[in-house]
Design an enzyme around this catalytic site. Structure first.
Site, PDB file in Angstrom:
ATOM      1  N   GLY A   1     -90.665  27.871  43.418  1.00 12.16           N
ATOM      2  CA  GLY A   1     -91.817  27.138  43.957  1.00 12.16           C
ATOM      3  C   GLY A   1     -93.043  27.987  44.168  1.00 12.16           C
TER       4      GLY A   1
ATOM      5  N   MET B   1     -86.304  29.351  50.678  1.00 10.21           N
ATOM      6  CA  MET B   1     -87.099  30.521  51.015  1.00 10.21           C
ATOM      7  C   MET B   1     -87.869  30.312  52.324  1.00 10.21           C
ATOM      8  SD  MET B   1     -89.270  32.592  48.232  1.00 10.21           S
ATOM      9  CE  MET B   1     -88.392  33.968  47.534  1.00 10.21           C
TER      10      MET B   1
ATOM     11  N   ARG C   1     -96.895  44.702  47.488  1.00 10.11           N
ATOM     12  CA  ARG C   1     -96.601  44.732  48.924  1.00 10.11           C
ATOM     13  C   ARG C   1     -96.933  46.076  49.576  1.00 10.11           C
ATOM     14  NH1 ARG C   1     -94.213  40.266  50.842  1.00 10.11           N
ATOM     15  NH2 ARG C   1     -92.918  39.005  49.463  1.00 10.11           N
TER      16      ARG C   1
ATOM     17  N   ASP D   1     -99.078  37.307  57.093  1.00  9.78           N
ATOM     18  CA  ASP D   1     -99.354  37.922  58.401  1.00  9.78           C
ATOM     19  C   ASP D   1     -99.443  39.441  58.286  1.00  9.78           C
ATOM     20  OD1 ASP D   1     -96.644  37.831  57.774  1.00  9.78           O
ATOM     21  OD2 ASP D   1     -95.974  37.653  59.840  1.00  9.78           O
ATOM     22  N   ASP D   2     -98.534  40.052  57.532  1.00  6.25           N
ATOM     23  CA  ASP D   2     -98.578  41.514  57.410  1.00  6.25           C
ATOM     24  C   ASP D   2     -99.833  41.976  56.679  1.00  6.25           C
ATOM     25  OD1 ASP D   2     -96.171  42.044  58.728  1.00  6.25           O
ATOM     26  OD2 ASP D   2     -94.993  41.687  56.923  1.00  6.25           O
TER      27      ASP D   2
ATOM     28  N   LYS E   1    -102.433  33.249  53.399  1.00  4.98           N
ATOM     29  CA  LYS E   1    -101.535  32.877  52.303  1.00  4.98           C
ATOM     30  C   LYS E   1    -100.085  33.062  52.718  1.00  4.98           C
ATOM     31  CE  LYS E   1     -99.298  35.598  50.592  1.00  4.98           C
ATOM     32  NZ  LYS E   1     -98.467  36.720  50.134  1.00  4.98           N
ATOM     33  N   THR E   2     -99.229  32.211  52.389  1.00  6.76           N
ATOM     34  CA  THR E   2     -97.773  32.386  52.356  1.00  6.76           C
ATOM     35  C   THR E   2     -97.102  31.031  52.287  1.00  6.76           C
ATOM     36  OG1 THR E   2     -95.753  33.211  53.361  1.00  6.76           O
ATOM     37  CG2 THR E   2     -97.483  32.648  54.918  1.00  6.76           C
ATOM     38  N   ILE E   3     -96.167  30.911  51.352  1.00  8.18           N
ATOM     39  CA  ILE E   3     -95.425  29.650  51.264  1.00  8.18           C
ATOM     40  C   ILE E   3     -94.627  29.434  52.542  1.00  8.18           C
ATOM     41  CG2 ILE E   3     -95.224  29.694  48.751  1.00  8.18           C
ATOM     42  CD1 ILE E   3     -92.199  30.479  49.259  1.00  8.18           C
ATOM     43  N   ASP E   4     -94.335  30.517  53.285  1.00  5.25           N
ATOM     44  CA  ASP E   4     -93.461  30.413  54.461  1.00  5.25           C
ATOM     45  C   ASP E   4     -94.039  29.525  55.558  1.00  5.25           C
ATOM     46  OD1 ASP E   4     -92.099  32.246  52.988  1.00  5.25           O
ATOM     47  OD2 ASP E   4     -92.085  33.829  54.493  1.00  5.25           O
TER      48      ASP E   4
ATOM     49  N   GLY F   1     -96.130  38.125  48.536  1.00  5.86           N
ATOM     50  CA  GLY F   1     -95.465  37.181  47.632  1.00  5.86           C
ATOM     51  C   GLY F   1     -96.433  36.151  47.075  1.00  5.86           C
TER      52      GLY F   1
HETATM   53  P1  FBP Z   1     -95.271  36.586  51.819  1.00 14.70           P
HETATM   54  O1  FBP Z   1     -94.970  36.589  53.275  1.00 14.70           O
HETATM   55  O2  FBP Z   1     -95.821  37.851  51.320  1.00 14.70           O
HETATM   56  O3  FBP Z   1     -96.119  35.410  51.457  1.00 14.70           O
HETATM   57  O4  FBP Z   1     -93.917  36.381  51.007  1.00 14.70           O
HETATM   58  C1  FBP Z   1     -93.068  35.364  51.330  1.00 14.70           C
HETATM   59  C2  FBP Z   1     -91.797  35.360  50.528  1.00 14.70           C
HETATM   60  O5  FBP Z   1     -91.886  34.418  49.483  1.00 14.70           O
HETATM   61  C3  FBP Z   1     -90.626  35.063  51.442  1.00 14.70           C
HETATM   62  O6  FBP Z   1     -90.435  33.682  51.581  1.00 14.70           O
HETATM   63  C4  FBP Z   1     -89.509  35.791  50.774  1.00 14.70           C
HETATM   64  O7  FBP Z   1     -88.511  36.169  51.675  1.00 14.70           O
HETATM   65  C5  FBP Z   1     -90.179  36.998  50.206  1.00 14.70           C
HETATM   66  O8  FBP Z   1     -91.512  36.633  49.954  1.00 14.70           O
HETATM   67  C6  FBP Z   1     -89.538  37.488  48.944  1.00 14.70           C
HETATM   68  O9  FBP Z   1     -90.148  38.672  48.584  1.00 14.70           O
HETATM   69  P2  FBP Z   1     -90.112  39.291  47.129  1.00 14.70           P
HETATM   70  O10 FBP Z   1     -91.112  38.530  46.318  1.00 14.70           O
HETATM   71  O11 FBP Z   1     -90.558  40.686  47.348  1.00 14.70           O
HETATM   72  O12 FBP Z   1     -88.738  39.141  46.601  1.00 14.70           O
END
Ligand code: FBP
Length: 554
Positions: free
Chosen positions: A427, A251, A146, A176-177, A203-206, A82
């Site tokens: 965001g 999210m 992905r 992480d993945d 990286k990840t907004i999470d 993401g």
């Molecule tokens: P990453 O773990 O790849 O950074 O993605 C995080 C995320 O933004 C999650 O918060 C959300 O659930 C998911 O991606 C949404 O995925 P998609 O962009 O495939 O709809």
């Protein structure tokens, strides 16, 4: 790009800050720590990563020698998963860092994520291209995807495609993945003497890719600021109109770091924290009950309005639904061929007929829409696509039903009108805050320094970011050190352990001391939009989560 906004134009000139060790270039002195292990399942991880396991933690210091140039290399970069604010600055950091090692170094961007590496689709990133994207949000410079890198066939394609471009080092920017994939690829290349280094960037907004050495994943700061601005605006609207309860899903696929940070920034009336739900073994009914009690208490004080924050990943933390999802994952994976042609309703019917009786009862108690959403295809890493599950609508409706029952029983006399929102994609591509702009550039530069130091299977690490950038500590962490074994797609797989919200950690403990007051008072805080220009006290902020984690206070 034909027209750019005035802010974009001004922002393009921003020079991100670097740790002092990197200020003179990416040729650094490398200090090695002790050999490392894994966070759990040490023997299994050691066996799977025979050549990369156990490497030491690395810390960089400014090189004191006039070390000269390293031989020129070609490197590749991939954005994976993401979008997160700051990805372009990581690439700019890698680019500038490589050029500082040798101006003849070249950088290629693989297109649309790991797929580009497997298919050999790449573009050379020249100074013109990189300059056009400095300090911008988004991943549109080279795109993302992905695709999971896991099979020897994919690895061989990757090797052949790197060979065609003369690439001897890869930087994988992901969560992480994706960093798990980076580690598996590093091991494959090293054990097969492919001569290609692999370096990861967090990286990840999470915000769930963090540990002692990786203090934040990039994008978390900016995304939380965007959501908190919007929540603050809703708070003001709620307090102005005094007629709506806003249910806001935020999210964050698994951990509740985003919901917690936004709660700290805005002081809503209620914030669900999934990790607490799991620890207290709360049922869906118990969550509904707690929210309804806050609504009723505010109604008794004449306040028929409020704000509820709901983390996107909640559904997977409610114990009975967690068991249900684990069963569904297994069912959908094991019977993939049989149910491939079914539409989502067909998959739902198949699941309902084949679940254990306990899970079938939980499944049937959920609204049909949620049942269908739980049976949709998993993402390529085997995760339920929680962003497609409308928990904010489900909770708003269930709280409404509970209040109606209380009203009928004479327990509640209020008005309950709801608005629901989902803040997620809004965001992920925002222009990075100063924190993320600096942090990302430093991560990219650190990745280049790790390449220059000849390392593989490492994640770039930049620490001490609560202090001014010159005092940040750059280095590398062996990715195997963060791994354990988990069940994915019906099999045990090595993965980086996700960092969930710790209930005994300072951010949650602070929230816990405040939330009873926020529930009843109308004590909202309005953070306003991210500031890119102006006084340092409004531009150079860190998240409240990081401040509390590092300093124990705000
Ligand atoms: P990453 O773990 O790849 O950074 O993605 C995080 C995320 O933004 C999650 O918060 C959300 O659930 C998911 O991606 C949404 O995925 P998609 O962009 O495939 O709809």
């Amino acid at each position: 790009m034909s027209r750019i906004s005035p802010l974009q134009k001004a922002r393009a000139a921003y020079q991100p800050k670097l740790p002092a060790a990197l200020a003179a270039g990416a040729r650094v002195k490398v200090l090695e720590g002790e050999p490392t292990a894994a966070v759990a399942d040490v023997e299994a991880i050691r066996n799977l990563f025979k050549t990369t396991f156990g490497s030491p933690v690395l810390t960089f210091e400014a090189a004191s020698c006039g070390c000269g140039e390293l031989p020129a290399i070609n490197a590749g970069v991939i954005l994976s998963g993401g979008q997160a604010p700051g990805g372009h600055n990581v690439i700019a950091g890698v680019f500038d860092g490589l050029k500082s090692l040798n101006p003849a170094n070249r950088l290629f961007g693989f297109l649309k994520g790991p797929d580009g590496l497997v298919k050999g689709e790449a573009v050379e990133l020249t100074a013109d291209i990189v300059d056009a994207y400095r300090n911008t949000g988004g991943f549109d410079m080279i795109g993302s995807g992905r695709t999971k890198l896991e099979t020897p066939e994919q690895f061989e394609c990757a090797r052949a495609n790197c060979a065609k471009l003369g690439i001897t080092a890869l930087v994988i920017i992901g969560g992480d993945d994706s960093n798990t994939n980076a580690c598996v690829l590093a091991e494959y290349f090293k054990s097969n003497q492919a001569g290609i280094q692999v370096i990861g960037c967090p990286k990840t907004i999470d915000g769930d890719l963090k540990n002692e050495w990786i203090e934040a994943s990039f994008g978390f700061d900016t995304a939380c600021r965007v959501y908190s601005e919007l929540i603050g605006n809703l708070c003001r609207d709620a307090n102005s109109a005094k007629k709506y309860w806003h249910f806001v899903k935020l999210m964050g696929r698994s951990a509740s770091h985003i919901a917690l940070e936004c709660a700290l920034q805005t002081q809503p009336n209620y914030a669900v924290i999934s990790e607490e739900v799991a620890a207290r073994k709360m049922t869906l009914g118990a969550i509904v009950d707690e929210i309804a009690q806050v609504v009723a208490a505010r109604a008794a004080a004449g306040k028929n309005f409020g704000i509820v924050l709901i983390p996107e990943g909640l559904i997977e933390f409610i114990p009975e639904i967690k068991v249900l999802i684990a069963e569904l994952n297994e069912l959908l994976a094991v019977n993939a061929a049989q149910i491939e042609a079914l539409d989502v309703e067909g998959k739902t019917a198949f699941a309902a007929a084949n679940l254990s009786s306990a899970s079938a009862a939980v499944f049937s108690s959920l609204p049909v829409g949620i049942q269908n959403q739980l049976c949709r295809d998993r993402d390529p890493h085997g995760n339920v696509q929680v962003s497609l599950i409308e928990t904010e609508k489900m909770l708003a409706a269930m709280v409404g039903e509970r209040l109606a029952a209380w009203k009928a029983a004479g327990r509640y006399k209020g008005k309950f009108a709801t608005q629901t929102h989902f803040f997620g994609y809004e965001g992920r591509c925002a222009a990075p805050s100063n924190y993320d702009a600096d942090y990302c550039y430093s991560l990219g530069y650190t990745a280049a320094a790790l390449i220059g130091a000849g390392r593989t299977g490492y994640m770039a690490s930049v620490r001490n970011t609560i202090e001014p950038a010159a005092q940040w500590i750059a280095g590398g962490i062996p990715i195997t050190m963060m791994m354990n074994m988990e069940r994915r797609h019906g099999a045990d797989k090595p993965v980086i352990r996700k960092a969930l919200v710790e209930l005994d950690g300072a951010p949650f403990r602070f929230f816990d001391t405040q939330r009873a007051g926020w529930a009843i008072e109308t004590d909202y805080v309005y953070p306003g939009p991210i500031q890119y220009f102006g006084p340092s006290e409004v531009c150079d902020l860190t998240t409240m989560t990081l401040k509390l984690e590092k300093q124990g206070r705000l």
